[in-house]
Design a protein around this motif. Structure first.
Motif, short mmCIF file in Angstrom:
data_model
loop_
_atom_site.label_atom_id
_atom_site.label_comp_id
_atom_site.label_asym_id
_atom_site.label_seq_id
_atom_site.Cartn_x
_atom_site.Cartn_y
_atom_site.Cartn_z
N THR A 15 29.60 50.20 51.41
CA THR A 15 30.60 49.49 52.21
C THR A 15 29.96 48.50 53.18
O THR A 15 30.65 47.94 54.04
CB THR A 15 31.49 50.47 52.99
N LEU A 67 35.18 38.28 46.43
CA LEU A 67 35.96 39.45 46.81
C LEU A 67 37.19 39.54 45.92
O LEU A 67 37.90 38.56 45.72
CB LEU A 67 36.38 39.34 48.27
N SER A 109 40.79 41.64 45.27
CA SER A 109 41.75 42.56 45.86
C SER A 109 42.93 42.73 44.92
O SER A 109 43.03 42.06 43.89
CB SER A 109 42.23 42.03 47.22
N HIS A 145 38.17 45.14 47.28
CA HIS A 145 38.90 45.23 48.55
C HIS A 145 40.19 46.00 48.30
O HIS A 145 40.77 45.95 47.22
CB HIS A 145 39.23 43.82 49.06
N ASN A 193 32.27 47.74 48.30
CA ASN A 193 33.63 47.50 48.78
C ASN A 193 33.55 46.88 50.16
O ASN A 193 32.72 47.25 50.99
CB ASN A 193 34.42 48.81 48.86
N TYR A 194 34.43 45.91 50.39
CA TYR A 194 34.45 45.19 51.66
C TYR A 194 35.83 45.33 52.27
O TYR A 194 36.85 45.05 51.63
CB TYR A 194 34.14 43.71 51.40
N GLY A 195 35.89 45.77 53.52
CA GLY A 195 37.16 45.82 54.23
C GLY A 195 37.96 47.07 53.91
O GLY A 195 37.46 48.06 53.39
N GLN A 241 44.02 41.96 55.64
CA GLN A 241 43.33 40.94 54.84
C GLN A 241 43.14 39.62 55.58
O GLN A 241 42.14 38.93 55.35
CB GLN A 241 44.05 40.70 53.52
N GLU A 290 39.99 40.09 57.55
CA GLU A 290 38.84 40.38 56.69
C GLU A 290 38.51 39.21 55.76
O GLU A 290 37.33 38.90 55.55
CB GLU A 290 39.11 41.66 55.90
#
Length: 556
Positions: A239, A248, A250, A274, A295-297, A303, A306
């Motif tokens: 992370t 990214l 999502s 995400h 994984n980010y955020g 969002q 981020e």
């Protein structure tokens, strides 16, 4: 406009509902009205499609279109009125084709074809102004003065459950998994709604039937995901960032992620997940890509902050988009059912523009000194592999209770309840979680019980079938029903997939479900009372008191 399909519903007036020029989700009145008209149009498709299917002449291409079209109307999916205008006109063309097929099948069977009315005979106006004038005939509360609020609420319950079912079934369909049961069930239910049903008792029974239909849809989706990418495996997901160019991703769509991973292979670009894409790291065929970096955020409602801080482009798949901030509007892309005015939309899983943007943007300048991670991948295969240990732990008293804390996260007050509920579960209990509500507590340390992690991340909301299989397997092992297990469900809802899942759980006979942070705005007091009496549905309260009450009920 009038909309009350999600948890963001405006509740400041005498009755819940977003009206005026803009909904709380950011949907404007023109888009809301077009969504209502699109549902009206696909009901017309379903009217003829259900009759053709009954004659042995199904049109599965039309059925797949219906899934996709309905999916676009979910909360936080598509906000682009131009796309809805085009979908409405496509729906009418599909309806006319299905009508021709039905008439040929009827004549071949020696029957005189019926000429259907209502949505099946509707003609859209040629321009935006004309469509706006037609929207009043497609409102979700149509006929309220005639049939009353309870019937309108039950119709809404059907429609919103169908939206969730169509979303799940579409995800399965794009991976090549579909069934006549789901296609036909959706067609029949939409055709029934097209007739403006008014029998409250029948509508309630049919709602339970939609729960069973959703069970079939999520079973298809489970087979599609695991059959395509392998069974989930427990996996530690980084992370914190690593140095390099970055993209990214999502939303929920694993096929889009897989396509992007393949197209970025050996391109010197790292891919991060995400939101609800976090569980993708647990699938063997996806985590085999070394540039799936982490994984980010967190959950969808964060969002804007981020995405603004992310040093690369963003690809939004399936759902959960909110208005892109100017700081990243030129580097966000949409795919599948997602749309936002002015945002570039990519089709056919061709992501070259995203990759080009990633190479042009700075990416992360350095790798984080302290690596952090979250463990995911406790799908049904992983959990059932240690089912004997779990059963033994329960019988020996090491595990007293299971708490499933799942569903959607969101921006509204009251969602800290799920943090406190999960952290307040006693040390001799196991917390299962799925959906993005997990971000409320998944960075906390829960420890283990006899080598079994106390926090088991089962995946996306799309992995609900996995949770059901785990529960039914445990019930079989103990020789009892699911409702007799030492299991408590606390569900947070935001949109229509949660409505479909709730009906599935009720159809399975599961009682005493804690629902929050508020009840859906479309449920009337009388309907809530009926659900409480029949299914023991509970509104969340004080988390410590709810945990204590659940343990007391299990012990009695």
């Amino acid at each position: 406009m009038f909309c009350y399909q999600c948890e963001q519903t405006d509740r400041t007036g005498a009755t819940p509902g977003c009206a005026g020029l803009l909904g709380n989700c950011g949907k404007d009145a023109a888009t809301s009205d077009l969504q209502d008209l699109l549902i009206h149009a696909v009901e017309g498709v379903a009217q003829y499609a259900s009759k053709a299917r009954a004659l042995g002449a199904p049109d599965d291409e039309a059925a797949a279109f219906v899934l996709y079209a309905v999916f676009t109307t979910l909360t936080n999916v598509n906000f682009n009125p131009t796309r809805f205008d085009a979908l409405i006109r496509e729906a009418v063309a599909v309806r006319d084709r299905v009508k021709d097929g039905y008439e040929r099948a009827a004549r071949a069977a020696g029957r005189e074809p019926q000429t259907l009315t209502g949505p099946a005979a509707w003609t859209p106006a040629p321009d935006a102004a004309g469509l706006a004038g037609q929207a009043s005939d497609a409102r979700v509360d149509l006929g309220l003065p005639l049939v009353g609020p309870d019937v309108v609420a039950l119709r809404s319950l059907h429609l919103y459950a169908l939206k969730g079912i169509c979303a799940y079934a579409h995800h399965a369909d794009v991976l090549g998994r579909n069934s006549a049961e789901v296609f036909g069930g959706v067609e029949d239910a939409l055709a029934h709604l097209a007739g403006q049903p008014a029998d409250a008792a029948d509508l309630l029974e049919r709602a339970v039937g939609l729960g069973r239909l959703n069970l079939a849809a999520i079973e298809l989706l489970d087979a599609a995901n695991t059959g395509t990418y392998g069974a989930q495996q427990p996996t530690a997901v980084r992370t914190t960032p690593v140095a390099g160019k970055a993209i990214l991703v999502s939303g929920h769509d694993l096929r889009d992620l897989a396509a992007l991973l393949e197209q970025t292979k050996d391109q010197g670009v790292n891919v991060y997940t995400h939101g609800e894409m976090l569980p993708a790291h647990a699938y063997p065929l996806l985590k085999a890509y070394p540039h799936l970096a982490g994984n980010y955020g967190g959950a969808w409602q964060d969002q804007q902050r981020e995405f603004a801080a992310f040093p690369g482009p963003i690809l939004m798949t399936s759902n959960c988009i909110i208005e892109p901030h100017v700081s990243y509007r030129r580097r966000i892309f949409t795919a599948g059912p997602v749309g936002w005015p002015g945002v570039r939309h990519l089709t056919d899983h061709r992501f070259a523009p995203v990759i080009q943007a990633a190479k042009a943007l700075p990416g992360f300048p350095q790798t984080a000194a302290d690596e952090e991670s979250i463990t995911v991948g406790f799908g049904r295969d992983a959990v059932l592999a240690v089912a004997d240990q779990v059963v033994d732990a329960v019988r020996q008293g090491a595990i007293r209770h299971f708490f499933l804390v799942g569903g959607c996260d969101g921006p509204t007050p009251g969602r800290d309840y799920y943090t406190e509920f999960a952290l307040g579960a006693p040390r001799d209990s196991v917390v299962l979680t799925l959906g993005c509500a997990k971000y409320r507590f998944n960075r906390h340390e829960f420890g283990e019980i006899g080598g079994i992690p106390r926090l088991l991340d089962l995946g996306q909301c799309n992995d609900t079938y996995s949770a059901i299989r785990i529960a039914t397997a445990l019930a079989d092992a103990f020789g009892c029903g699911v409702d007799d297990l030492p299991l408590t469900l606390a569900l947070s809802w935001t949109e229509q997939k949660a409505v479909a899942v709730l009906l599935t759980l009720l159809a399975l006979g599961i009682r005493d479900i804690h629902l929050g942070p508020s009840l859906p705005g479309f449920l009337t007091p009388a309907l809530v009372d009926g659900l409480v009496e029949r299914f023991g549905l509970r509104v969340i309260g004080d988390p410590a008191a709810d945990v204590a009450a659940a343990l007391e009920r299990a012990a009695s």
